[in-house]
Design an enzyme around this catalytic site. Sequence first.
Site, short mmCIF file in Angstrom:
data_model
loop_
_atom_site.label_atom_id
_atom_site.label_comp_id
_atom_site.label_asym_id
_atom_site.label_seq_id
_atom_site.Cartn_x
_atom_site.Cartn_y
_atom_site.Cartn_z
N PRO A 48 0.82 -1.22 0.00
CA PRO A 48 0.00 0.00 0.00
C PRO A 48 0.85 1.26 0.00
O PRO A 48 1.71 1.42 0.85
CB PRO A 48 -0.78 -0.13 1.31
N ASP A 87 -2.15 2.84 2.66
CA ASP A 87 -1.51 2.88 3.96
C ASP A 87 -1.84 4.26 4.53
O ASP A 87 -1.47 5.27 3.95
CB ASP A 87 0.00 2.73 3.76
N GLN A 569 12.40 -1.30 0.61
CA GLN A 569 11.42 -2.06 1.40
C GLN A 569 12.02 -3.30 2.06
O GLN A 569 11.31 -4.02 2.75
CB GLN A 569 10.24 -2.46 0.53
N LYS A 606 20.16 11.45 -6.83
CA LYS A 606 18.89 11.15 -6.22
C LYS A 606 17.90 12.30 -6.51
O LYS A 606 18.29 13.45 -6.49
CB LYS A 606 19.09 11.06 -4.71
N LYS A 609 13.11 17.13 -3.79
CA LYS A 609 12.48 18.43 -3.98
C LYS A 609 13.52 19.53 -3.90
O LYS A 609 13.51 20.48 -4.68
CB LYS A 609 11.42 18.66 -2.90
#
Length: 1014
Positions: A48, A87, A569, A606, A609
Amino acid sequence: MGYPPLDPTLTGDALERQLLATWKHERLFERTQEAMRYGPPFVFYEGPPTANGRPGIHHVFARTIKDLVCRYHTMLGQGVTRIAGWDTHGLPVEIEVERTLGINGKKQIEAYGVEKFNRLCRESVFTYKTDWESLSERIAYWLDYAHPYVTYTNEYIETVWWLLKRLHDKALLYRGHKVLPYCPRCGTALSSHELALGYEEVQTNSVYVTFPLAQDPKRQLLIWTTTPWTLLANIAVAVHPDLEYGEYDVNGTHYIVAVERAGDVHVGGRPLAQAPRVAGYHGRDLVGQKYVRPLEVVPLPQEGQRAIVVAGGFVSAKEGTGLVHMAPAFGADDYAVGQQYGLAFVNPVAPDGTFQGTRWEEINGRLVTDKETNRLIIERLKHEGRWVETRPYTHSYPFCWRCDSALIYYARSSWFVRTTAVKTRMLEVNAEIGWHPPEVGSGRFGEWLENNVDWALSRDRYWGTPLNVWECEREREHREVIGSYAELAERWGGGKRLPPDFDAHKPHIDGYTWRCRECGGTMRRVSEVIDAWFDSGAMPYAQWHYPFEHQADFKAHFPADFICEGVDQTRGWFYSLLAIGVAAFDALVYKQVIVNEHVLDALGQKMSKSRGNVVNPWQVIEAFGADAVRLFLLGQSQVWVRKRFDKAQIPDVAGGFLNTWRHTYKFFADYVGDWTPESSAPPVAERAPADRWVLARLDEVVATVREAWNGYDVSVGVRAAMDFVVLAPAAPFLADWLHRALTGTSVHLASFPADQGRREPELLQAMAAVRKLASLARAARETRGLAVRQPVAKLQVAVPAAVKGRAFADLLDILAAEVNTKGVEVAGSDHELVRLKGKADFRSLGRRYGKDTPRAAAAVSQLTAEALQALERGEPVRAGEFELQPEDVTVTREVVSDWAVQADGPYVAAVDPRLSEDLIQEGLARELVNRVQRLRKEAGYEYATRIELSVAGADDILAAVSAFQGFVAGETLARKVLLGAVLPEADVTREVDIEARRVTIGLRRHDGRKGGTR
Ligand SMILES: [Zn+2]
Ligand SMILES: [Zn+2]
């Protein structure tokens, strides 16, 4: 009827949007689900996403992989579970709401009101849900978004409670006191997997500090710390019992350090090792010594030992001084030593990370991780005469993965899942999982499991699944873990129903209290909520509200055949799924897992923002179409290799392929007219070589793609498919458009093609050779400026002996047509067309032959073509007294004749550039045909319209048309050809240039009707 035209001006984006509307109208996704409902199940679990923040290009990446695998298995006839999930709990949501409210930290949340705060959390969760759904829909990531699982629902929480109770019943849930990585900003401990997410290289000021021994203050322990603020809570100093320590005399003061460290520790700017060593002993000889604490500003409790040297096996001589200062409140080792030695426990730091209640007014209220705090402490150490040296120190320090605050290690009461008790089983179960790539399973994930520590489950926060533990106010050990709402109702109201608007969240849940069965005190829920990773790891059970409902559904969908998420993950969802599965059920939860790597920007950085290099997926899709982006992400490189996302490369990877299929279809639709595949096609063996080649190539590609995708190798399959066309799971839009155009039905309701075993390796090899020769011949023609439509008399080719055979001979007609030549001749060997020449590499020869090198070089220049070919194959050859190696000789090719020649290794194409009058006339006739075809289109004729044609103007064109009249008439469907005059009442009359000659062409319908049919 014919086949629908493909508008060449239609962009990928527009074409895909049209299809999306069609799919929606047809309920295509639902229909695929219904069609495959009774197929063998293929269970997919959606990890999720947090519906908090907009989806980025890396989300498109993972979702494309998931979609490909699910589509592929649907096309294999399997019933694929595709349930969406969200989630919804946890800090990210809380932080977002805090930001919206302009408040910061737990105090302000409580002042605002937890009830109102949590209501906002619940509402904010779906701020971005629409973004996620529309992007997913746009990239054709098919999930059942209408019936998602949502982790904040009462049903979901009830299953999570049931799981926790199950763990409690197995003695795997406990309250402990542990020093944990702790975020003072978020006011919560982080689990070890969260901790692993946030390490950064930083430079801090470390200090060397002296602790004079109580009995003899001129003898001083020297310690080193990177966190001077912990010195306020110093209780002990640890030494390694077996390590050698020395005392070094500097101006009458004896500094005590590990001997191995003496060269690196400076007092008064000089290494201690240069000072006289006045004593030496083992660490164990120091244990029990008392010393004078630094910075005596914190009141100590009555009980417990303090200011004492202790032994610790964790002390090393790798860095520092070999003596470690201990503050049991702020370090895991420190705390363990404290337990072992019965040390006093003191914690002058409040949960918000500031000093509180010290006798040092200036420091109270200051954040411990603040640079200024550090500076004040170092000042005071200097003032007290304890400071020896400040040294900048670069190390990897943990930061909060969520809010970027520096973490501290902090002793807290916390709830744990005793995962260490099932570590061996977790490792065994992990060995059964198919990891793609395998090294994540054995490496990163396996090591993570090897070093397993208990799962720190509780969070001192608000918006989360409340921990379902109730404790007695009088005696904490009077404890109940509630595993269902029925049980809660029973305890709380003695069978009274829970209210209809029951909400399992804080603060409501904390209103449910009852009498302790043991002592009559009040049972209250503990204050904590749980780690949101536990929620997401509970999805296999909680998405079905198991075991309260859907027991059969749960069983049919457990375990997962396939999951896919990003490499981060391994410490997140991959772990929580596995840990809960093993701890609660001793079960394998997922069988196959694809781990995709990060998507970096075009420069390999990477995306973030702050760098401003985040790629907006919508813009990229609009520019190229979702299929192009999907093919780029899947096909550019292996999905488990870090991917640089350079949108300029999308056309390189996907564009050529997509253009080819557009042109191919257009060509097909333009020329095929009403043709439909015959139901009784002749047996394969009787078909033309080109047909047989296509079928054999198709089977070869199908076999490659199936093998790759069955083994979860997404990229290899995609690349094989892009070499040909088997595309639906990878590029669902274009594949569907084409399938509909050809058959009228959606490809997504079709089966994946089966390999029918048509191999014909000889034919495949021969066709590959023909394609190579055709492109060499075209290049050769270009060198002499021979226009495409100008036929040539002859093409000579050379190929390796292995290629020559019946299949190759059968394909020469195709080659002749492709190259527009009157004949093809196969040379016996390539040196009939080109001369091979050997050039000596003097450096290489010189190494072996020294002063004989010039003679060896002369031998090279005498080598025969056969010898040179042998060298090219990597074989050594003899030339008189010299043994020549492949690296001794560079083989080059020289054109022998005045023909136009191009070669690629042993493949050579030679085009005869001499044009007879006949050939020139045919070339002109072909050019004319080309102009007439354009005018037919302009006139709006159909492909079968018969015409009358007039050509007037340059004499040599008229002569060419006259010589090739049958050809011209046949190609243009002209029933009448008028030369030297202009048709009256023509539908189109146009002056055109052909090879710098001017002619006037006129066209009209043969049946006399005027105008086109459009
Ligand atoms: Zn934080
Ligand atoms: Zn009690």
